[in-house]
Design a protein around this motif. Structure first.
Motif: not given
Length: 247
Positions: A203-204, A102-103, A30-34, A198-199
């Protein structure tokens, strides 16, 4: 030293370490995608450095939080009750982090859909130039949320600090090795960006749900992500085959 040797000789500890490493690596996705999506908005010369700094901050936060495990555990204790629901500091942090995610994902999707809006970050109806410091600050905020969730998960799986430290180091090292390839892959495949966003939305929403006490098994989440990624891989193969047939 005797304590470490005793741990090393215990098969149950090795089993716990393997399970915890797997869990930490999965949570690190999750962290890495962001991080990858944010740093790809920087000038090319700054992207790799931004990813390394972002992952380095994640490591520092996780190790720092491990040194205050007693305090971290207390974050799960209720501090306020609203509408009959008790909230802890962990709940509040997860809700805030989820709302931010999400924002951010919604803003990025807006840019991908509205091609006339320009390449800058959307903020309150105004275009704001992307800066290295701004990207690092956003990464730091989400690093904090993911780090707290990661450490609380680790505390729930083992009582031994050395095991947690090793698991965190291995997970962050894996993130570091995967960061550039993942970011390059996302950059070269524009449709992957929308899938990744979308992921992040999912996750958010999950973080917000967790904060309100709605537990969603992470296995379901990652199964859905894997299924979506598999469909997108088939789409990519189809597009590649179509291009070859046209030649």
């Amino acid at each position: 030293m005797d304590y470490l040797l005793t741990l090393a000789a215990d098969p149950a500890i090795w089993a716990a370490l393997g399970a915890l490493i797997a869990m930490e690596v999965v949570l690190g996705i999750d962290n890495l995608i962001f991080i990858s999506i944010l740093t790809n908005k920087l000038p090319e010369a700054q992207r790799s450095r931004g990813r390394k700094i972002g992952i380095g901050l994640a490591l520092i936060l996780r190790l720092g939080l491990l040194s205050t495990v007693a305090i971290i555990v207390q974050l799960t204790e209720p501090i306020v009750t609203l509408f009959g629901k008790a909230f802890s500091w962990r709940d509040i942090i997860l809700i805030a982090g989820g709302l931010f995610l999400v924002w951010k994902a919604t803003a990025e999707i807006h840019h991908k859909v509205d091609v006339d809006h320009g390449p800058d970050v959307f903020d309150g109806g105004k275009a704001v130039a992307v800066t290295f410091g701004g990207v690092i600050m956003q990464i730091l905020l989400l690093d904090l949320v993911f780090s707290i969730d990661s450490i609380i998960t680790a505390v729930g799986m083992t009582d031994h600090i050395p095991v947690m430290v090793i698991a965190v180091l291995v997970a962050v090292l894996t993130m570091l090795l995967a960061a550039d390839p993942l970011a390059h892959f996302i950059e070269k495949n524009p449709t992957i960006v929308m899938l990744a966003l979308g992921f992040l939305l999912m996750i958010g929403a999950t973080l917000i749900g967790e904060g309100f006490g709605v537990h969603v098994p992470k296995g379901y989440i990652y199964a859905a992500m894997a299924f979506s990624a598999g469909i997108e891989a088939l789409n990519m193969l189809s597009r590649r085959a179509t291009r070859k047939n046209k030649r």
